[in-house]
Scaffold this motif. Structure first.
Motif, PDB file in Angstrom:
ATOM      1  N   ILE A  61     -55.646 -72.478  -6.727  1.00  0.00           N
ATOM      2  CA  ILE A  61     -55.708 -71.615  -5.550  1.00  0.00           C
ATOM      3  C   ILE A  61     -54.768 -70.431  -5.751  1.00  0.00           C
ATOM      4  CG2 ILE A  61     -55.383 -71.454  -3.058  1.00  0.00           C
ATOM      5  CD1 ILE A  61     -57.659 -73.302  -3.908  1.00  0.00           C
ATOM      6  N   TYR A  62     -55.320 -69.217  -5.589  1.00  0.00           N
ATOM      7  CA  TYR A  62     -54.490 -68.026  -5.780  1.00  0.00           C
ATOM      8  C   TYR A  62     -53.479 -67.902  -4.655  1.00  0.00           C
ATOM      9  CZ  TYR A  62     -52.930 -63.243  -6.377  1.00  0.00           C
ATOM     10  OH  TYR A  62     -52.142 -62.137  -6.554  1.00  0.00           O
ATOM     11  N   ASN A  63     -52.206 -67.726  -5.055  1.00  0.00           N
ATOM     12  CA  ASN A  63     -51.123 -67.573  -4.092  1.00  0.00           C
ATOM     13  C   ASN A  63     -49.992 -66.836  -4.785  1.00  0.00           C
ATOM     14  OD1 ASN A  63     -49.166 -67.705  -2.150  1.00  0.00           O
ATOM     15  ND2 ASN A  63     -48.979 -69.948  -2.131  1.00  0.00           N
ATOM     16  N   SER A  64     -49.830 -65.554  -4.455  1.00  0.00           N
ATOM     17  CA  SER A  64     -48.782 -64.783  -5.120  1.00  0.00           C
ATOM     18  C   SER A  64     -47.396 -65.333  -4.809  1.00  0.00           C
ATOM     19  CB  SER A  64     -48.878 -63.310  -4.708  1.00  0.00           C
ATOM     20  OG  SER A  64     -48.677 -63.160  -3.305  1.00  0.00           O
ATOM     21  N   ALA A  65     -47.229 -65.976  -3.656  1.00  0.00           N
ATOM     22  CA  ALA A  65     -45.931 -66.561  -3.314  1.00  0.00           C
ATOM     23  C   ALA A  65     -45.565 -67.693  -4.259  1.00  0.00           C
ATOM     24  CB  ALA A  65     -45.942 -67.052  -1.865  1.00  0.00           C
ATOM     25  N   ALA A  66     -46.587 -68.302  -4.900  1.00  0.00           N
ATOM     26  CA  ALA A  66     -46.341 -69.369  -5.872  1.00  0.00           C
ATOM     27  C   ALA A  66     -46.256 -68.830  -7.298  1.00  0.00           C
ATOM     28  CB  ALA A  66     -47.440 -70.419  -5.774  1.00  0.00           C
ATOM     29  N   GLY A  67     -46.284 -67.487  -7.429  1.00  0.00           N
ATOM     30  CA  GLY A  67     -46.163 -66.882  -8.754  1.00  0.00           C
ATOM     31  C   GLY A  67     -47.472 -66.468  -9.380  1.00  0.00           C
ATOM     32  N   ASP A  68     -48.623 -66.747  -8.725  1.00  0.00           N
ATOM     33  CA  ASP A  68     -49.916 -66.351  -9.290  1.00  0.00           C
ATOM     34  C   ASP A  68     -50.058 -64.822  -9.254  1.00  0.00           C
ATOM     35  OD1 ASP A  68     -50.353 -69.065  -9.408  1.00  0.00           O
ATOM     36  OD2 ASP A  68     -51.626 -69.121  -7.614  1.00  0.00           O
ATOM     37  N   TYR A  69     -50.833 -64.284 -10.198  1.00  0.00           N
ATOM     38  CA  TYR A  69     -51.000 -62.832 -10.252  1.00  0.00           C
ATOM     39  C   TYR A  69     -52.351 -62.480 -10.874  1.00  0.00           C
ATOM     40  CZ  TYR A  69     -49.215 -63.752 -14.997  1.00  0.00           C
ATOM     41  OH  TYR A  69     -49.011 -64.255 -16.265  1.00  0.00           O
ATOM     42  N   PRO A  70     -52.903 -61.295 -10.547  1.00  0.00           N
ATOM     43  CA  PRO A  70     -54.171 -60.851 -11.145  1.00  0.00           C
ATOM     44  C   PRO A  70     -54.078 -60.829 -12.665  1.00  0.00           C
ATOM     45  CG  PRO A  70     -53.592 -59.460  -9.281  1.00  0.00           C
ATOM     46  CD  PRO A  70     -52.401 -60.325  -9.538  1.00  0.00           C
TER      47      PRO A  70
ATOM     48  N   GLY B  21     -68.927 -58.894  -0.059  1.00  0.00           N
ATOM     49  CA  GLY B  21     -68.808 -60.351  -0.073  1.00  0.00           C
ATOM     50  C   GLY B  21     -69.642 -61.020  -1.139  1.00  0.00           C
ATOM     51  N   PRO B  22     -69.312 -62.261  -1.456  1.00  0.00           N
ATOM     52  CA  PRO B  22     -70.056 -63.021  -2.464  1.00  0.00           C
ATOM     53  C   PRO B  22     -71.360 -63.565  -1.906  1.00  0.00           C
ATOM     54  CG  PRO B  22     -68.269 -64.351  -1.582  1.00  0.00           C
ATOM     55  CD  PRO B  22     -68.140 -62.990  -0.958  1.00  0.00           C
TER      56      PRO B  22
ATOM     57  N   ASN C 115     -60.027 -66.523  -4.835  1.00  0.00           N
ATOM     58  CA  ASN C 115     -60.916 -67.662  -4.594  1.00  0.00           C
ATOM     59  C   ASN C 115     -62.035 -67.303  -3.633  1.00  0.00           C
ATOM     60  OD1 ASN C 115     -57.893 -68.889  -4.754  1.00  0.00           O
ATOM     61  ND2 ASN C 115     -59.355 -70.215  -5.818  1.00  0.00           N
ATOM     62  N   TYR C 116     -63.199 -67.962  -3.845  1.00  0.00           N
ATOM     63  CA  TYR C 116     -64.259 -67.953  -2.842  1.00  0.00           C
ATOM     64  C   TYR C 116     -63.750 -68.657  -1.582  1.00  0.00           C
ATOM     65  CZ  TYR C 116     -67.837 -66.801  -6.387  1.00  0.00           C
ATOM     66  OH  TYR C 116     -68.593 -66.202  -7.348  1.00  0.00           O
ATOM     67  N   PRO C 117     -64.451 -68.492  -0.458  1.00  0.00           N
ATOM     68  CA  PRO C 117     -64.070 -69.245   0.744  1.00  0.00           C
ATOM     69  C   PRO C 117     -64.040 -70.757   0.528  1.00  0.00           C
ATOM     70  CG  PRO C 117     -65.558 -67.457   1.335  1.00  0.00           C
ATOM     71  CD  PRO C 117     -65.497 -67.492  -0.163  1.00  0.00           C
ATOM     72  N   ASN C 118     -64.856 -71.261  -0.436  1.00  0.00           N
ATOM     73  CA  ASN C 118     -64.842 -72.713  -0.686  1.00  0.00           C
ATOM     74  C   ASN C 118     -63.749 -73.144  -1.652  1.00  0.00           C
ATOM     75  OD1 ASN C 118     -65.733 -71.909  -3.198  1.00  0.00           O
ATOM     76  ND2 ASN C 118     -67.752 -72.874  -3.059  1.00  0.00           N
ATOM     77  N   GLY C 119     -62.928 -72.192  -2.094  1.00  0.00           N
ATOM     78  CA  GLY C 119     -61.805 -72.529  -2.950  1.00  0.00           C
ATOM     79  C   GLY C 119     -62.036 -72.357  -4.434  1.00  0.00           C
TER      80      GLY C 119
ATOM     81  N   ALA D 232     -62.021 -63.697  -8.101  1.00  0.00           N
ATOM     82  CA  ALA D 232     -61.420 -62.615  -8.873  1.00  0.00           C
ATOM     83  C   ALA D 232     -60.468 -63.214  -9.910  1.00  0.00           C
ATOM     84  CB  ALA D 232     -60.677 -61.662  -7.948  1.00  0.00           C
ATOM     85  N   PRO D 233     -60.404 -62.640 -11.118  1.00  0.00           N
ATOM     86  CA  PRO D 233     -59.609 -63.262 -12.194  1.00  0.00           C
ATOM     87  C   PRO D 233     -58.110 -63.253 -11.888  1.00  0.00           C
ATOM     88  CG  PRO D 233     -60.421 -61.087 -12.865  1.00  0.00           C
ATOM     89  CD  PRO D 233     -61.101 -61.415 -11.577  1.00  0.00           C
ATOM     90  N   PHE D 234     -57.484 -64.423 -12.032  1.00  0.00           N
ATOM     91  CA  PHE D 234     -56.046 -64.517 -11.798  1.00  0.00           C
ATOM     92  C   PHE D 234     -55.424 -65.560 -12.713  1.00  0.00           C
ATOM     93  CE2 PHE D 234     -57.669 -67.823  -8.997  1.00  0.00           C
ATOM     94  CZ  PHE D 234     -56.694 -68.821  -9.007  1.00  0.00           C
ATOM     95  N   VAL D 235     -54.119 -65.432 -12.918  1.00  0.00           N
ATOM     96  CA  VAL D 235     -53.349 -66.405 -13.689  1.00  0.00           C
ATOM     97  C   VAL D 235     -52.768 -67.412 -12.712  1.00  0.00           C
ATOM     98  CG1 VAL D 235     -51.354 -66.752 -15.185  1.00  0.00           C
ATOM     99  CG2 VAL D 235     -52.839 -64.747 -15.510  1.00  0.00           C
TER     100      VAL D 235
END
Length: 543
Positions: A131-140, A71-72, A113-117, A121-124
Motif C-alpha cells: 500500500i502506497y504511503n509516503s509517511a511510511a517512506g514509500d515514493y514514486p 479514473g481506472p 493503488n487502485y481503490p481495491n488496494g 501508479a508505479p511506486f517503491v
C-alpha cells in the motif's frame, strides 16, 4: 516545464491547448518565448470485436463532448472525482525525500493503488505492505534502484502521471461503442545540456483491456492540430523509415507576432514504441528487415493529413470517420493514393494505394508506403510533399497511427510511447530545419531504445554535421556521405549500451565505407567527431 518546453497536460485524452476557455495553444517552446508550436493533440483508438462491431474512442476539440474520463476501469462518479487531476512529480524531489526531505503534496496524494488496494501508479514499497504511503517512506518509482521493465516506472527529470478510461459514460465525441479500456498515462521531459533532448517531450500510454472480450484490427493514433508559430503558413509531412510525422514552415520566414521569424523550426512526432505486433503475422511491423522477431512492435503504419472542411477529405464527425482515418482511408472509405492530394486529384496524383501522405524522399529505399519491403522493394515513386503537390501553406491537422493489432482481454497491457521533438536550425541553407529534425529524431529514438540511458547518446552538445548513411538497415557495407570534405575526424559505431565497437579515421574524404557484416542484428548509433569540435550522430539498424 522542467526543460525548454512548457506543455499543458489534461486528463480527457487531449493535451497542449486550453480546453476550458477553448482559446490559445499551450505548447510553448522555447520556454518563456511566448511562441507555440502545437495547438492541440489527442489520442484516438478504434477496433472491431468478434462480431465486427466497431468500437472507437477519440478526441479533437470537445465541441460535441468527450470519449474519455478520469479514473481506472470500473470508475463510478465518486471514483472519477478522486482521479480528476494529474500528479506532477520532479525526480529531484524524490531524491531529496529519500535523503530525508519532506514529501511534496503530489507525492503524498500520489495514486499508488487502485481503490481495491492493488498497485496502480508505479511506486517503491519501502515497508513492503503493498500500500502506497509516503509517511511510511514509500515514493514514486523513477527506477533509481533499477527496474525489470522500462514501461513500469516514471521517467524524466519531471513526470506528470494520470489515468483515464473510456467507459465512464457515452462517447459523445465520436458516438462510438466503448471497449472497456484503462489507459495509464505519463508525460515527461529531461533537463539536459543536449539541446535536442531539452527540446523534446515524451508521452507514454499503458493500454489495459479490462473487458472480457478480444478486439481485432485495432489502431492507435495521435492526432495533432500542428500550429507552428503562425498557423497560416504550415506544411506537414512524414519520414517513413523513422516512423515520424512532422510540421514545418511553408516558406522561409514565419511571419507575424505569433511567428518564429527567420529560420523557423520544425517539430516531429515519433512513435518511439508502438503496440506489440500479433504473433507470426508475417509482417515487418517495425521496418527493421526482420520479420516476426520476439517482442516486435509496430511503428507508424499510417500518416494522414485532412482538410478543415466537411468534405470526404475533411473533419471526422462519426465513429466510422475516425476509424477510417486511423486505417489510412478517407471518410468515404476510399483508400489513400500516392501523389497529389492523396485522393486521386492534384499535381502528381496516381491511383496507387499508399499508407503515408507526403513522405518527401524518405521512402525510396524500399517504398514501404506503396507495398514494398526489404526483400521486395516496390516500384520507385516520385518525391511527394505538399510543395510538390501544389498546396498553399495554411492551417494543418495530421494523424499518425499504428496497427492493426489485437487487444486481448483480462488485463493484457500494451505500452506505447511517443515523443514531440522540436528543432530550430539557424545554420541551414534550407528554411525548414528538416535535416536537423531527422538527426534529432535518430538521437531520441536511441535514447528511448536504451530506456533513457544517457550513456547511449554519447553526446551532450548540439550537433552540426548532417551525414547520410546508406543503406539503412544494412547487412554488409555501410556508406557514409559527409556532404563536404572532412580534413580530420573519425567515425565511431556504438552498440545500444554505448560501447564503441568500431572506429574509422577520416582524413580528406567526403565519404567512407564501413563493414558491418560481423555485427549482430540490432540497433546501433554512430558518432562523427571532427578535429575542430563539430559532431554528428544517428541511428543504424543492422539486419
Amino acid at each position: 516545464d522542467i526543460a525548454n518546453v512548457r506543455a499543458r497536460i489534461m486528463n480527457g485524452g487531449d493535451m497542449w491547448w486550453d480546453a476550458v476557455t477553448q482559446t490559445g495553444p499551450k505548447y510553448e517552446v522555447p520556454i518563456g518565448s511566448g511562441k507555440h508550436s502545437l495547438f492541440s493533440g489527442a489520442i484516438w483508438i478504434g477496433g472491431l470485436d468478434a462480431s465486427n462491431q466497431l468500437h472507437v474512442a477519440a478526441q479533437t476539440y470537445r465541441q460535441s463532448g468527450t470519449d474519455f474520463w478520469p479514473g481506472p476501469c470500473g470508475s463510478d462518479s465518486s471514483t472519477c472525482l478522486l482521479y480528476d487531476r494529474v500528479w506532477k512529480i520532479n525526480k529531484q524531489d524524490v531524491i531529496n525525500f529519500i535523503a530525508g526531505a519532506p514529501a511534496t503534496p503530489d507525492m503524498i496524494s500520489y495514486p499508488g493503488n487502485y481503490p481495491n488496494g492493488q498497485p496502480l501508479a508505479p511506486f517503491v514499497d519501502v515497508d513492503g505492505n503493498g500500500i502506497y504511503n509516503s509517511a511510511a517512506g514509500d515514493y514514486p518509482d523513477f527506477g533509481l534502484s533499477g527496474s525489470p521493465n522500462c514501461c513500469d516506472i516514471l521517467h524524466g527529470d519531471q513526470a506528470i502521471w494520470w489515468v483515464i478510461n473510456e467507459t465512464g459514460n457515452n462517447h459523445t465525441e465520436t458516438g462510438g461503442a466503448s471497449f472497456g479500456l484503462e489507459i495509464q498515462c505519463q508525460a515527461f521531459a529531461f533537463n539536459s545540456t543536449d539541446a535536442d533532448l531539452n527540446n523534446t517531450t515524451f508521452y507514454q500510454y499503458k493500454i489495459k483491456n479490462c473487458s472480457s472480450i478480444s478486439f481485432h484490427d485495432v489502431y492507435f493514433g495521435l492526432w495533432a492540430d500542428a500550429d507552428l508559430g503562425n498557423y497560416l503558413d504550415d506544411y506537414v509531412g512524414c519520414d517513413v523509415p523513422r516512423g515520424m510525422g512532422y510540421v514545418y514552415n511553408g516558406d522561409s520566414i514565419d511571419e507575424g507576432p505569433t511567428g518564429y521569424g527567420l529560420h523557423p523550426p520544425a517539430l516531429g512526432i515519433d512513435f518511439l514504441q508502438g503496440p506489440l505486433a500479433d504473433l507470426n503475422d508475417g509482417v515487418d511491423n517495425n521496418r527493421n528487415c526482420i520479420i516476426d522477431e520476439a517482442g516486435e512492435d509496430i511503428i507508424m503504419s499510417k500518416f494522414v493529413y485532412y482538410e478543415n472542411s466537411f468534405s470526404f477529405w475533411g473533419n471526422p464527425s462519426v465513429a466510422t470517420d475516425y476509424y477510417n482515418y486511423l486505417k489510412g482511408n478517407w471518410l468515404n472509405n476510399q483508400v489513400m493514393t500516392y501523389g497529389g492530394a492523396g485522393n486521386g486529384t492534384g499535381s502528381g496524383a496516381t491511383n496507387i494505394p499508399c499508407n503515408f501522405m507526403f513522405p518527401g524522399n524518405s521512402d525510396h529505399q524500399y517504398e514501404w508506403g506503396t507495398g514494398g519491403n526489404c526483400l521486395a522493394p516496390a516500384a520507385p515513386q516520385a518525391d511527394w510533399g505538399e510543395y510538390i503537390a501544389g498546396n498553399a501553406p495554411f492551417d494543418r491537422r495530421m494523424l499518425l497511427s499504428v496497427g492493426p493489432f489485437t487487444l486481448v482481454p483480462s488485463g493484457m497491457v500494451n505500452c506505447i510511447t511517443l515523443a514531440a521533438i522540436w528543432v530550430r536550425d539557424t545554420n541551414s541553407t534550407s528554411p525548414y530545419s528538416l535535416a536537423a529534425l531527422q538527426l534529432a529524431d535518430d538521437k531520441i529514438q536511441l535514447f528511448f531504445d536504451s530506456c533513457y540511458h544517457y550513456g547511449s547518446l554519447g553526446i551532450q552538445e548540439q550537433e552540426n554535421i548532417y551525414a547520410t548513411v546508406y543503406p539503412n538497415p544494412v547487412s554488409d557495407i555501410l556508406e557514409i556521405n559527409f556532404g563536404k570534405n572532412i580534413s580530420d575526424g573519425k567515425f565511431i559505431l556504438y552498440d545500444i549500451f554505448g560501447k564503441a565497437i568500431r572506429e574509422v579515421g577520416v582524413k580528406n574524404k567526403t565519404a567512407i565505407k564501413v563493414s558491418c557484416k560481423e555485427f549482430a542484428a540490432g540497433i546501433y548509433v554512430y558518432r562523427i567527431i571532427l578535429a575542430d569540435g563539430q559532431t554528428g550522430s544517428g541511428k543504424v539498424v543492422i539486419k
